[in-house]
Every structure is written in C-alpha cells, then in structure tokens.
Design a protein around this motif. Structure first.
Motif, mmCIF file in Angstrom:
data_model
loop_
_atom_site.group_PDB
_atom_site.id
_atom_site.type_symbol
_atom_site.label_atom_id
_atom_site.label_comp_id
_atom_site.label_asym_id
_atom_site.label_seq_id
_atom_site.Cartn_x
_atom_site.Cartn_y
_atom_site.Cartn_z
ATOM 1 N N GLN A 1 -25.220 -46.895 -53.185
ATOM 2 C CA GLN A 1 -24.317 -46.613 -54.308
ATOM 3 C C GLN A 1 -24.095 -45.111 -54.519
ATOM 4 O O GLN A 1 -23.426 -44.713 -55.466
ATOM 5 C CB GLN A 1 -24.886 -47.231 -55.596
ATOM 6 N N LEU A 2 -24.653 -44.297 -53.633
ATOM 7 C CA LEU A 2 -24.543 -42.844 -53.750
ATOM 8 C C LEU A 2 -23.671 -42.267 -52.636
ATOM 9 O O LEU A 2 -23.538 -42.861 -51.565
ATOM 10 C CB LEU A 2 -25.933 -42.198 -53.678
ATOM 11 N N SER A 3 -23.116 -41.097 -52.889
ATOM 12 C CA SER A 3 -22.387 -40.373 -51.849
ATOM 13 C C SER A 3 -23.384 -39.730 -50.888
ATOM 14 O O SER A 3 -24.589 -39.654 -51.170
ATOM 15 C CB SER A 3 -21.509 -39.286 -52.473
ATOM 16 N N ARG B 1 -30.095 -46.656 -59.429
ATOM 17 C CA ARG B 1 -29.136 -46.994 -58.376
ATOM 18 C C ARG B 1 -29.854 -47.102 -57.027
ATOM 19 O O ARG B 1 -30.980 -46.642 -56.864
ATOM 20 C CB ARG B 1 -28.040 -45.930 -58.285
ATOM 21 N N GLN C 1 -25.221 -36.868 -52.509
ATOM 22 C CA GLN C 1 -26.223 -37.329 -53.477
ATOM 23 C C GLN C 1 -27.458 -37.875 -52.756
ATOM 24 O O GLN C 1 -28.594 -37.641 -53.188
ATOM 25 C CB GLN C 1 -25.609 -38.398 -54.377
ATOM 26 N N ARG C 2 -27.254 -38.570 -51.648
ATOM 27 C CA ARG C 2 -28.404 -39.097 -50.898
ATOM 28 C C ARG C 2 -29.265 -37.964 -50.348
ATOM 29 O O ARG C 2 -30.494 -38.060 -50.349
ATOM 30 C CB ARG C 2 -27.903 -39.951 -49.720
ATOM 31 N N PRO D 1 -29.522 -46.379 -52.694
ATOM 32 C CA PRO D 1 -28.880 -45.385 -51.832
ATOM 33 C C PRO D 1 -27.438 -45.722 -51.460
ATOM 34 O O PRO D 1 -26.590 -44.835 -51.351
ATOM 35 C CB PRO D 1 -29.788 -45.356 -50.600
ATOM 36 N N LEU E 1 -29.290 -35.215 -60.813
ATOM 37 C CA LEU E 1 -28.922 -36.623 -60.694
ATOM 38 C C LEU E 1 -29.586 -37.470 -61.774
ATOM 39 O O LEU E 1 -29.888 -38.651 -61.563
ATOM 40 C CB LEU E 1 -29.294 -37.143 -59.299
ATOM 41 N N ILE F 1 -31.448 -36.670 -53.019
ATOM 42 C CA ILE F 1 -32.580 -37.575 -53.256
ATOM 43 C C ILE F 1 -33.642 -37.373 -52.179
ATOM 44 O O ILE F 1 -34.852 -37.375 -52.456
ATOM 45 C CB ILE F 1 -32.114 -39.045 -53.289
ATOM 46 N N VAL G 1 -33.337 -45.317 -56.303
ATOM 47 C CA VAL G 1 -33.494 -43.867 -56.222
ATOM 48 C C VAL G 1 -34.845 -43.455 -56.783
ATOM 49 O O VAL G 1 -35.581 -42.661 -56.173
ATOM 50 C CB VAL G 1 -32.350 -43.174 -56.989
ATOM 51 N N MET H 1 -29.321 -41.586 -62.636
ATOM 52 C CA MET H 1 -29.016 -42.373 -61.431
ATOM 53 C C MET H 1 -30.269 -43.004 -60.823
ATOM 54 O O MET H 1 -30.234 -43.523 -59.715
ATOM 55 C CB MET H 1 -28.315 -41.506 -60.388
#
Length: 342
Positions: free
Chosen positions: A132-134, A128, A137-138, A130, A122, A141, A91, A125
């Motif tokens: 590993q994200l919802s 992490r 959340q993506r 991509p 975020l 980002i 991220v 994070m």
C-alpha cells in the motif's frame, strides 16, 4: 574512528574484487563508495557488514577488530536496493522485527517504532502493508527498520537505485537531513556521481578493486588524483596534447608528453563570437537545451568534437545557432598520463 579497513583483499576465482583496500571513515560520517560496476564497492560494503570474508586484511568497527565477528555480532543496519520488507507484516511490524527478535520489551518497541515513523515522516501509516506504499515510502520504512536496533554502523547498498529520478532526488535530500539528525556512521554504495556529490561528506572513488581517491566532493571534483577520477566524476572532454586547442594561443597543456591526454570540463570552455590571439575557431554542430544550462557540441578544424556548457544568460547573449562559426579557449584543463583502463 567509526570504520577502519586495513589492506583488505578479496578474490573470486580469477577476479580480484578488492586489492589491498584501506579506508578510514570517521565516526558519525556519511561516506559514499562510488565507482562503476565491478569496481569493488559492493564487495567492500559486504565485507564491512560481515556478509563476505576477506582473504586478507582487517576490519575495525568503532575501534574493535570485527574481522572474525558474525553479522549479528557487528550490530550493523543494512538497507538493500529492493527494500526486502516482509509483505505479510504491517509497516509497524516490519520496523519492530529486529527488536522483537532481540526480545526488547513491548512498550519500548512501541515507543521506538512511533519515534522512527515520525523520524521518516510516515506517522499514521503504521497499520498499512508494504503493497500500500509507494517505492519511496517503502525505502524509508527499510531505513527505519535498519535504525530500529540502534546500529553502530548503517550500510546502504544502492538504496535508491530502483526508484525513478524524481523520487531518488527527493530521497537523497531526505537522507542527508535524516543523517544530520541521527549521526549514525553511514556508508552507501552508488554508481551515481551526482548522488555521491549531493549526499556525502566524503567520497571513496573505486576502480578495479582499488581506491583511486578519497576526499570531499569538492576535492575529488576540483582536484582529481587520476585520469579515471576526472573522467568518472562529471562530464569531461578528453583531447590529445597535440590538439589544435592547445597549439599556440598562449595556452599550454603543462609539461605534457605524447603519452598524456588533456581533460577539460565542458563548463571550462569559453565561447566567443570574435577571434583573439588566445582562441581557436570551431563550428557549432548541435545545441541541446538542458534546462538551466545549454550544451553546445562544437567541432574544431582538425575534426575533434567538444562539448561546452553555457549558462542560459550567456547562450542568449551569444544567440548561438547550428553551423555558426565561434571561437573558443579553455579556462582550465588538467593533464594526466594516458590510462588505457578507462
């Protein structure tokens, strides 16, 4: 002025994607380009970004003629529907990507990434990946990456279209708050009327490559400039001017001719149990519970069907059931010439 589009046209073979489009977007504004598929909204956004070259017309960014500038020269942040994040980068590295290409000093990159992670809520994070994200959340980002290079303009192409309804609604509210913090001139494409109404300062309604209307959400909803705008922004009943609804009863459809239609919002239909001189009879065909509102499907004696929206309180007061006889009248209606392109 943030963005000025002047008489821009773009054709692909026989298809006229943009037809002499002119739009002025104030600096720091949040504007939605709203319309159905094929209306030209994405072509207009891509032309502003420099991803498409207009056949004619000019595009100005912050007062400077950018028509012949490259994408890089325009200093625009672009967010796509499907994130376009680098799967092999963390991220933190995704956000830093544009700054690293511009060879921004490392300590400045780190500080900027930390600042943006906090801004998009975020923090923690950054290490992490991509995967590993919802989805929500993506997309945050992707927005942080677009903002990292401090763009003059931020362009969003259906940014929440790939997300489910609940996440989309949450992100809409978040985008509005984010914009109020960063004040970057922002244009986003959507075909979702509710999204445009909820998020934007102004809406540019597009249809068949042309601008139908520009105005605040309240202006385009309450004072639509055309039959298309009224039918596209929110639910509507469309009736001929000779409908039983407008015969007698003290309600006229204006100075309408036989080439006109009357447009009536479902919430502008008043439903009563007792007839009066200004009502017409109708039968309840179907009742749909929509949470805070109840939708009643009504049939007039001449066979025409209408939708009426009632508050839960009014529905409970009337105690409506299927096949019930009721009496209705329009509270407010608008007449437009027939538009055969709708």
């Amino acid at each position: 002025m943030g963005i000025s589009v002047q008489d821009v046209s773009k054709r692909y073979g026989d298809f006229q994607a943009l037809d002499q489009v002119s739009v002025d977007i104030k600096s720091g504004g949040l504007v939605a380009l709203l319309g159905p598929s094929g209306s030209g909204k994405s072509t207009l956004l891509r032309s502003i970004a420099g991803l498409e070259t207009p056949d004619s017309g000019r595009i100005f960014l912050t007062g400077e003629d950018a028509t012949d500038q490259t994408v890089q020269e325009r200093n625009i942040g672009f967010v796509f529907q499907h994130y376009a994040l680098f799967k092999h980068l963390t991220v933190r590295d995704n956000i830093a990507f544009g700054m690293n290409i511009r060879k921004v000093p490392k300590n400045r990159v780190k500080n900027r990434v930390d600042e943006l992670l906090e801004l998009v809520q975020l923090s923690g994070m950054g290490d992490r990946y991509p995967s590993q994200l919802s989805g929500g959340q993506r997309q945050r980002i992707a927005l942080a990456r677009a903002l990292a290079v401090e763009p003059k303009v931020l362009l969003l192409d259906e940014p929440f279209g790939a997300l489910d309804a609940k996440v989309r609604k949450d992100l809409r509210a978040w985008l509005r708050r984010l914009h109020d913090e960063v004040h970057v001139t922002t244009v986003f494409v959507t075909h979702d009327q509710e999204e445009a109404m909820e998020v934007s300062d102004e809406i540019v309604v597009m249809h068949r490559g042309r601008v139908e209307q520009i105005g605040t959400p309240a202006q385009v909803y309450d004072h639509p400039a055309s039959a298309f705008v009224m039918s596209f922004i929110g639910p509507v009943n469309v009736l001929p001017t000779n409908s039983q609804m407008f015969q007698g009863g003290g309600f006229g459809a204006g100075n309408s001719s036989g080439d006109s239609e009357v447009f009536l919002r479902p919430h502008d239909i008043l439903v009563a149990l007792v007839a009066s001189s200004s009502t017409v009879p109708a039968r309840v065909d179907r009742i749909v519970h929509m949470g805070h509102e109840i939708q009643a499907e009504l049939q007039l004696e001449d066979g025409q069907t209408m939708m009426a929206n009632l508050t839960r309180e009014r529905f409970d007061e009337l105690n409506l059931v299927a096949d019930q006889q009721v009496y209705i009248k329009p509270k407010e209606a608008k007449s437009f010439p027939m538009d055969y392109s709708i």
